[in-house]
Design an enzyme around this catalytic site. Structure first.
Site, PDB file in Angstrom:
ATOM      1  CD  GLU A   8       8.458  98.437  22.324  1.00  0.00           C
ATOM      2  OE1 GLU A   8       8.891  97.833  21.345  1.00  0.00           O
ATOM      3  OE2 GLU A   8       9.116  99.306  22.911  1.00  0.00           O
TER       4      GLU A   8
ATOM      5  CG  ASP B 241      13.252  96.600  27.354  1.00  0.00           C
ATOM      6  OD1 ASP B 241      13.821  97.569  26.864  1.00  0.00           O
ATOM      7  OD2 ASP B 241      12.305  96.005  26.811  1.00  0.00           O
TER       8      ASP B 241
ATOM      9  CD1 TRP C  25      18.259  95.972  21.217  1.00  0.00           C
ATOM     10  CD2 TRP C  25      18.328  95.103  19.150  1.00  0.00           C
ATOM     11  NE1 TRP C  25      17.287  95.010  21.122  1.00  0.00           N
ATOM     12  CE2 TRP C  25      17.297  94.464  19.871  1.00  0.00           C
ATOM     13  CE3 TRP C  25      18.562  94.713  17.833  1.00  0.00           C
ATOM     14  CZ2 TRP C  25      16.496  93.474  19.310  1.00  0.00           C
ATOM     15  CZ3 TRP C  25      17.762  93.717  17.271  1.00  0.00           C
ATOM     16  CH2 TRP C  25      16.739  93.113  18.018  1.00  0.00           C
TER      17      TRP C  25
HETATM   18  C1  FRU Z   1      11.404  97.625  24.503  1.00  0.00           C
HETATM   19  C2  FRU Z   1      11.615  96.456  23.562  1.00  0.00           C
HETATM   20  C3  FRU Z   1      10.689  95.320  23.896  1.00  0.00           C
HETATM   21  C4  FRU Z   1      11.408  94.123  23.357  1.00  0.00           C
HETATM   22  C5  FRU Z   1      12.852  94.477  23.630  1.00  0.00           C
HETATM   23  C6  FRU Z   1      13.820  93.985  22.611  1.00  0.00           C
HETATM   24  O1  FRU Z   1      12.493  98.455  24.625  1.00  0.00           O
HETATM   25  O2  FRU Z   1      11.459  96.883  22.236  1.00  0.00           O
HETATM   26  O3  FRU Z   1       9.383  95.473  23.385  1.00  0.00           O
HETATM   27  O4  FRU Z   1      11.015  92.933  23.967  1.00  0.00           O
HETATM   28  O5  FRU Z   1      12.917  95.887  23.700  1.00  0.00           O
HETATM   29  O6  FRU Z   1      15.142  94.178  23.016  1.00  0.00           O
END
Ligand code: FRU
Length: 485
Positions: free
Chosen positions: A205, A22, A46
């Site tokens: 989100e 994000d 991630w």
């Molecule tokens: C959206 C999300 C958010 C969170 C972040 C974690 O893609 O899941 O809700 O803060 O990514 O990396």
């Protein structure tokens, strides 16, 4: 780095190396657009989240900066926003040197493992040197998770002029919450939205709430963006929006159905700049989808942002509701090398084919009066990306567009975009980078963003008239977009 690795975007923002998701903390201050982003510096998938950082003066040429926020004993640094605290209401700076304040989510992995539900809280950090260095607030978290909400995150803060207070929107599982504050440190819950409205195929989100003028009038409305994962119209993650009103405490809408910011599979978690010049609403989204984001075929880095888009709100044709348009910012034209344009007429059933050097760093634009035709972008390997316009629907088929087998969800779905309010003559504008296509129909009324991984650049562009009338393609321009790295 020369940014010439296979699939590396040539004019989109991508991290220098490693994993990105994000966009975060988008704020403009003293001539600089800051872009922070979810970043894991140790891998191309991630992991423990940091805030990466870059700055730009035009949103097109970016300079990478050192990591702004590192995980600490309260957890990983998840998504959030940043504002300029102009009057120094927080007391972190002075009135002559007001602070930039970042508000983000702490995600505590230990808490999560131990089976607790309150492992997400909200934290704050500030900068007194226009984002160069950041200090975390000593009394973090600023919002604890007293109600044990598992998905409690992504605070987006704005200044609410009418009530002279700060307003925060965040998500709490299946709905949004609104908080108010006078000093950015102490927050009080003031309202909720969404438990029984909108798409709920997945967790909510990355909210964004902002006021916007309705084009061509003095009317003002409030727009609430909410990303959801999964549950997007073409699978995986996507961003819906609501148009309504906000009284400083809560948001209401009379809209019956939620709408989508983008119908493509690859525009997620997008939000808008705080404090942008001329009150423009400038949007960037993460050009990927959680359904396959971690397995796309790139090597040293992963993911890019969309081109910067200006959002605008329009009354729809029947005056029944509103439509949020997204269209590349005007300055985008500065990196397009315009060549001559041509107009062509295509007989029913006929196909017009043209060859170009490289379509994977180009802008393609034209207007047409036809709503039944097929466009194909192909290469010498027989790979092609197909856009099928039929009545009021656009179908994008990337099943034979190049590499697709890294994840089943990638090639399988033919992406569909309904276009109920299409004008009789409309513009098609497509922006292609090495591994993406962004399609803007009717000046941004309908938008579709999609990643693609051709094994060779596309060089062939064809139009096939599928209707029984002559199709005209007016002012067809195929231009090179200059690289910005
Ligand atoms: C959206 C999300 C958010 C969170 C972040 C974690 O893609 O899941 O809700 O803060 O990514 O990396």
């Amino acid at each position: 780095v020369n940014y010439m690795e296979p699939y590396r975007p040539q004019f989109h923002f991508s991290p220098d190396s490693m994993w990105m998701n994000d966009p975060n903390g988008m704020v403009y201050h003293q001539g600089k657009y800051h872009l922070f982003y979810q970043f894991y510096p140790d891998s191309t998938v991630w992991g423990p989240m940091h805030w990466g950082h870059a700055v730009s003066e035009d949103l097109l040429h970016w300079k990478h900066k050192p990591i702004a926020l590192y995980p600490d004993e309260l957890g990983y640094i998840f998504s959030g926003s940043a504002v300029l605290d102009e009057k120094n209401s927080s007391g972190f700076g002075t009135e002559s040197n007001p602070p930039l304040v970042a508000i983000y989510t702490y995600h505590d992995p230990e808490g999560e493992k131990s089976g607790k539900n309150n492992f997400q809280t909200q934290g704050l950090a500030f900068s007194l040197d226009n984002g160069e260095s950041w200090t975390k607030y000593q009394d973090n978290p600023i919002i604890a998770n007293t109600e044990d909400i598992r998905d409690f995150r992504d605070p987006k803060v704005m200044w609410h002029e009418e009530s002279s207070s700060w307003v925060m929107t965040l998500v709490a599982g299946d709905h949004a919450q609104f908080y108010r504050s006078l000093d950015l440190k102490n927050w009080e819950l003031s309202g909720e939205f969404g438990k029984h409205v909108g798409a709920h195929g997945g967790v909510w989100e990355c909210p964004d709430l902002f006021k916007i003028k309705v084009q061509g009038s003095d009317e003002e409305k409030w727009v609430l963006l909410i990303s959801i994962n999964p549950g997007a119209p073409n699978g995986g993650s996507g961003t819906q929006y609501f148009v309504g009103d906000f009284d400083g405490k809560t948001f209401v809408t009379d809209q019956i159905e939620h709408k989508w910011v983008d119908w493509g599979t690859d525009n997620y978690a997008g939000v808008t700049y705080s404090n942008a010049p001329e009150e423009k609403r400038i949007f960037l989204g993460w050009m990927s989808n959680w359904a396959y984001a971690q397995s796309t075929p790139t090597d040293r880095w992963r993911s890019a942002m969309t081109v910067p888009r200006e959002l605008s709100l329009h009354k729809d044709k029947d005056n029944e509701g509103f439509e949020l348009y997204g269209y590349p910012i005007n300055q985008f034209d500065d990196i397009v090398s315009k060549k001559s344009s041509k107009s062509i007429e295509i007989e029913p059933g006929a196909k017009e084919v043209d060859d170009y050097d490289n379509l994977n760093q180009s802008e393609v634009r034209f207007e047409t009066n036809s709503n039944e035709f097929t466009m194909e972008l192909g290469n010498s390997l027989g790979e092609s990306l197909i856009l099928e316009f039929k009545k009021d629907t656009l179908r994008l088929n990337r099943s034979n567009s190049g590499k697709t087998d890294f994840e089943k969800a990638f090639g399988e779905i033919v992406q569909k975009m309904p276009m109920p309010h299409l004008d009789s003559i409309f513009e098609v504008r497509m922006i292609l980078d090495w591994s993406s296509i962004e399609i803007f129909i009717d000046k941004g009324k309908y938008v579709m963003t999609s990643q693609i991984f051709p094994n060779e650049n596309y060089g062939q562009l064809s139009f096939e008239n599928k209707s029984n009338q002559i199709m005209s393609v007016q002012n067809l321009e195929v231009s090179e977009v200059k690289r910005t790295w």
